[in-house]
Enzyme design. Sequence first.
Site, PDB file in Angstrom:
ATOM      1  N   LYS A 105      17.355  37.789  42.204  1.00 34.83           N
ATOM      2  CA  LYS A 105      18.526  38.622  41.869  1.00 34.83           C
ATOM      3  C   LYS A 105      18.052  40.050  41.637  1.00 34.83           C
ATOM      4  O   LYS A 105      16.895  40.274  41.259  1.00 34.83           O
ATOM      5  CB  LYS A 105      19.210  38.103  40.602  1.00 34.83           C
ATOM      6  CG  LYS A 105      20.678  38.440  40.529  1.00 34.83           C
ATOM      7  CD  LYS A 105      21.510  37.478  41.369  1.00 34.83           C
ATOM      8  CE  LYS A 105      22.979  37.795  41.307  1.00 34.83           C
ATOM      9  NZ  LYS A 105      23.782  36.688  41.834  1.00 34.83           N
ATOM     10  N   GLY A 217      38.814  38.017  35.843  1.00 35.94           N
ATOM     11  CA  GLY A 217      38.003  38.817  36.778  1.00 35.94           C
ATOM     12  C   GLY A 217      38.575  38.696  38.176  1.00 35.94           C
ATOM     13  O   GLY A 217      38.274  37.742  38.894  1.00 35.94           O
ATOM     14  N   TYR A 218      39.418  39.669  38.569  1.00 39.26           N
ATOM     15  CA  TYR A 218      40.125  39.551  39.852  1.00 39.26           C
ATOM     16  C   TYR A 218      39.412  40.347  40.942  1.00 39.26           C
ATOM     17  O   TYR A 218      39.989  41.211  41.603  1.00 39.26           O
ATOM     18  CB  TYR A 218      41.578  40.012  39.677  1.00 39.26           C
ATOM     19  CG  TYR A 218      42.568  39.236  40.525  1.00 39.26           C
ATOM     20  CD1 TYR A 218      42.827  37.902  40.256  1.00 39.26           C
ATOM     21  CD2 TYR A 218      43.221  39.835  41.588  1.00 39.26           C
ATOM     22  CE1 TYR A 218      43.721  37.181  41.035  1.00 39.26           C
ATOM     23  CE2 TYR A 218      44.124  39.129  42.369  1.00 39.26           C
ATOM     24  CZ  TYR A 218      44.366  37.801  42.081  1.00 39.26           C
ATOM     25  OH  TYR A 218      45.260  37.085  42.860  1.00 39.26           O
ATOM     26  N   GLY A 219      38.113  40.061  41.128  1.00 37.33           N
ATOM     27  CA  GLY A 219      37.344  40.708  42.196  1.00 37.33           C
ATOM     28  C   GLY A 219      37.224  39.771  43.381  1.00 37.33           C
ATOM     29  O   GLY A 219      38.142  39.010  43.675  1.00 37.33           O
ATOM     30  N   ASN A 220      36.066  39.816  44.035  1.00 31.01           N
ATOM     31  CA  ASN A 220      35.880  38.986  45.229  1.00 31.01           C
ATOM     32  C   ASN A 220      36.046  37.507  44.910  1.00 31.01           C
ATOM     33  O   ASN A 220      36.901  36.818  45.476  1.00 31.01           O
ATOM     34  CB  ASN A 220      34.497  39.281  45.833  1.00 31.01           C
ATOM     35  CG  ASN A 220      34.197  38.382  47.007  1.00 31.01           C
ATOM     36  OD1 ASN A 220      33.865  37.211  46.832  1.00 31.01           O
ATOM     37  ND2 ASN A 220      34.330  38.888  48.206  1.00 31.01           N
ATOM     38  N   GLY A 222      37.146  35.977  42.153  1.00 29.70           N
ATOM     39  CA  GLY A 222      38.370  35.621  41.439  1.00 29.70           C
ATOM     40  C   GLY A 222      39.624  35.690  42.293  1.00 29.70           C
ATOM     41  O   GLY A 222      40.439  34.757  42.290  1.00 29.70           O
TER      42      GLY A 222
HETATM   43  P1  NAD Z   1      33.450  41.852  41.956  1.00 33.72           P
HETATM   44  O1  NAD Z   1      32.805  43.134  41.629  1.00 33.72           O
HETATM   45  O2  NAD Z   1      34.085  41.689  43.275  1.00 33.72           O
HETATM   46  O3  NAD Z   1      34.562  41.496  40.841  1.00 33.72           O
HETATM   47  C1  NAD Z   1      34.291  41.488  39.482  1.00 33.72           C
HETATM   48  C2  NAD Z   1      35.638  41.580  38.781  1.00 33.72           C
HETATM   49  O4  NAD Z   1      35.448  41.331  37.389  1.00 33.72           O
HETATM   50  C3  NAD Z   1      36.280  42.949  38.890  1.00 33.72           C
HETATM   51  O5  NAD Z   1      37.648  42.803  39.217  1.00 33.72           O
HETATM   52  C4  NAD Z   1      36.135  43.545  37.476  1.00 33.72           C
HETATM   53  O6  NAD Z   1      37.173  44.442  37.152  1.00 33.72           O
HETATM   54  C5  NAD Z   1      36.209  42.292  36.656  1.00 33.72           C
HETATM   55  N1  NAD Z   1      35.653  42.443  35.325  1.00 33.72           N
HETATM   56  C6  NAD Z   1      34.535  43.113  34.929  1.00 33.72           C
HETATM   57  N2  NAD Z   1      34.402  43.025  33.600  1.00 33.72           N
HETATM   58  C7  NAD Z   1      35.425  42.261  33.146  1.00 33.72           C
HETATM   59  C8  NAD Z   1      35.823  41.805  31.869  1.00 33.72           C
HETATM   60  N3  NAD Z   1      35.111  42.112  30.775  1.00 33.72           N
HETATM   61  N4  NAD Z   1      36.925  41.022  31.787  1.00 33.72           N
HETATM   62  C9  NAD Z   1      37.645  40.713  32.870  1.00 33.72           C
HETATM   63  N5  NAD Z   1      37.313  41.125  34.111  1.00 33.72           N
HETATM   64  C10 NAD Z   1      36.221  41.891  34.234  1.00 33.72           C
HETATM   65  O7  NAD Z   1      32.335  40.736  41.684  1.00 33.72           O
HETATM   66  P2  NAD Z   1      32.228  39.269  42.284  1.00 33.72           P
HETATM   67  O8  NAD Z   1      31.317  39.324  43.440  1.00 33.72           O
HETATM   68  O9  NAD Z   1      33.587  38.688  42.416  1.00 33.72           O
HETATM   69  O10 NAD Z   1      31.413  38.552  41.111  1.00 33.72           O
HETATM   70  C11 NAD Z   1      32.085  37.999  39.976  1.00 33.72           C
HETATM   71  C12 NAD Z   1      31.225  36.870  39.436  1.00 33.72           C
HETATM   72  O11 NAD Z   1      31.029  35.901  40.459  1.00 33.72           O
HETATM   73  C13 NAD Z   1      29.829  37.292  38.975  1.00 33.72           C
HETATM   74  O12 NAD Z   1      29.424  36.489  37.899  1.00 33.72           O
HETATM   75  C14 NAD Z   1      28.978  36.962  40.195  1.00 33.72           C
HETATM   76  O13 NAD Z   1      27.614  36.786  39.867  1.00 33.72           O
HETATM   77  C15 NAD Z   1      29.642  35.673  40.621  1.00 33.72           C
HETATM   78  N6  NAD Z   1      29.359  35.302  42.005  1.00 33.72           N
HETATM   79  C16 NAD Z   1      29.727  36.100  43.041  1.00 33.72           C
HETATM   80  C17 NAD Z   1      29.414  35.701  44.340  1.00 33.72           C
HETATM   81  C18 NAD Z   1      29.832  36.508  45.541  1.00 33.72           C
HETATM   82  O14 NAD Z   1      29.605  36.043  46.656  1.00 33.72           O
HETATM   83  N7  NAD Z   1      30.446  37.662  45.371  1.00 33.72           N
HETATM   84  C19 NAD Z   1      28.718  34.518  44.566  1.00 33.72           C
HETATM   85  C20 NAD Z   1      28.380  33.712  43.476  1.00 33.72           C
HETATM   86  C21 NAD Z   1      28.707  34.121  42.197  1.00 33.72           C
END
Ligand code: NAD
Length: 421
Positions: A105, A217-220, A222
Site C-alpha cells: 500500500k 462514504g459515497y465514493g467509488n 460506496g
Molecule cells: P473514494 O475516494 O472514491 O471515496 C471515499 C469517500 O469517503 C468519499 O466520498 C469521501 O467524501 C468519503 N469520506 C471521507 N471521510 C469520510 C468520513 N469521515 N465520513 C464519511 N465519509 C467520508 O475512495 P474509495 O476508493 O471508494 O475507498 C473507500 C474505502 O474503500 C477505503 O477504505 C478503501 O481502502 C476501500 N477500498 C477501495 C477499493 C477501490 O478499488 N477503490 C478497493 C478496496 C477497498
Amino acid sequence: MANSTIYENVLKQLDNAATVLDLDPQIKELLQEPMRTLSVSIPVKMDDDSIHVFKGFRCQHNDVLGPTKGGIRFHPQVCEDEVKALAAWMTFKCSLVGIPYGGAKGGVLVNPKDLSRNELERLSRGFIQAISPIIGPDKDIPAPDVYTDAQVMSWFMDEFSKIKGVNTPGLVTGKPVVLGGSFGRHSATARGVMYTVREAAKAIGLELNGATVAVQGYGNAGSFSAKFLNELGCKIVAANDSKGGIYCESGFDPVKVAKHKEETGSVKDYVGCEEISNEDLLTMDVDILVPAALENQITEANADHIKARMIAEAANGPTTPKADEILFKKNIMIIPDILANAGGVTVSYFEWVQNLANYYWSKEEVDRKLEDIMVDAFEKVYNTHENLGVNMRVAAFIVAIRRLTAAMEARGWVYNGDKKC
Ligand code: NAD
C-alpha cells in the site's frame, strides 16, 4: 487507555486467527512485520512557483505469493502506521481470494482538493519517481485508493514508462480502458461487495428485496455498492461523505445521488432527503450497513448501538477488534473487509494479466470470473466460520493464513523439521 493504532488492530486480528490455528511462531513472526517501507519526500512546484515538499510512503508487507499489490491513497491523514496496516490487509486479502500477489500500500499526506489539476499531476509524477526503484509489473503494482482515480493511474503509468524507456501498462491497475485498463475495474470493488452480500443474505435468511441499506462514504466503493445493491432489490435509505449525510425513509435513487455528488461535491442537500450526522448513519435501524470510507469507524464506543443485521465492509479496517467482539455477541453478520472488498484487487489482477498478455477480455468475461472467485471465497470463509465456530473475520484470516503458510513452507522460508511435502 489510549486507542490502539490501526497496525495494532491488524496484529490483534492476526493474533486471533493464529491462536485458533495454533500457528507456527515463525510464520506469525514473518506476517507481523512488513518486508519494507520506503518513506519519501516529494518536492512539487506549485502554481505560484513556490516549492512544497509532500511526504509519502510505500509499504510492501509480504511477497511470498507473488509481486506485491495495493492502492495509493492521497489523504491528509495518511501516516506510516496506516499504510503498513493497509499493506498487511492486502497480503491477507490476496491470499484469501487465491490470486498470486502479496500485499502493499502507498500513501501521500495531501488533501488533493486543495491542489490544482497541474499540481496534482506534478505530485503524482513526483511520487512515482520517488518510489520507482521498488515498483514494477514483476515487483509491486499500485492501484487507486481513497482520492486517487484512473487519471492519477494514467500519470503513474506514463511517468514510470518514461523513466524505464519502455511502455509499461502492467505497472498499475485501475487505468482507463484506452490505456489498457480492464472493463469492469472501476466498479469491481462494489460488484464484489454485492456478490458477498447476496451470498451472506442467503446464509442468514435475509430477504434482499426491500432490505434497507445505509452507506458510509459515497465514493467509488460506496456509490457503486449502493447502485448494485439497489439492482438486487435493496432500498438505499442513507448515505454520507466527508461533508455530510442524507436520509430518506422511502429510499432514493443511488445513481441520481451519485450524479448530485459529482455536480455539487457532496451527497448533501439531495432533494427530498433529511440531513443526518455520521453517527446517526452508523447506528441507523437498517438491514445492511456498508462502511465505505475510512478505518476505525465502528468502535467500542458505538458498536453496541449498531442496529443493522449485516455489515458489509467495503472500506478497509472500518471495525476495531473490540467492536468486533461486541458485534459478534449481538449476532450481527460481518462480511469482513478482506473478503467484502476483494473484488477490486481481483479485477486488478485480471487487468494485469490482460496487460502482460496484451489480449483483452469483454466485460461479461470479467464479471463472470469475478463472481466465481467471490462466491468461492465467501463459501470458504462461511464454512470455516460454521465449522470452527469463529467469527467471520477470524474465519477469513484463517483461510488466508493457511495459503500463506503453505507457500512459505514450500519456499523454505520456515524450518519445518522432518515434515514431508
Ligand atoms: P473514494 O475516494 O472514491 O471515496 C471515499 C469517500 O469517503 C468519499 O466520498 C469521501 O467524501 C468519503 N469520506 C471521507 N471521510 C469520510 C468520513 N469521515 N465520513 C464519511 N465519509 C467520508 O475512495 P474509495 O476508493 O471508494 O475507498 C473507500 C474505502 O474503500 C477505503 O477504505 C478503501 O481502502 C476501500 N477500498 C477501495 C477499493 C477501490 O478499488 N477503490 C478497493 C478496496 C477497498
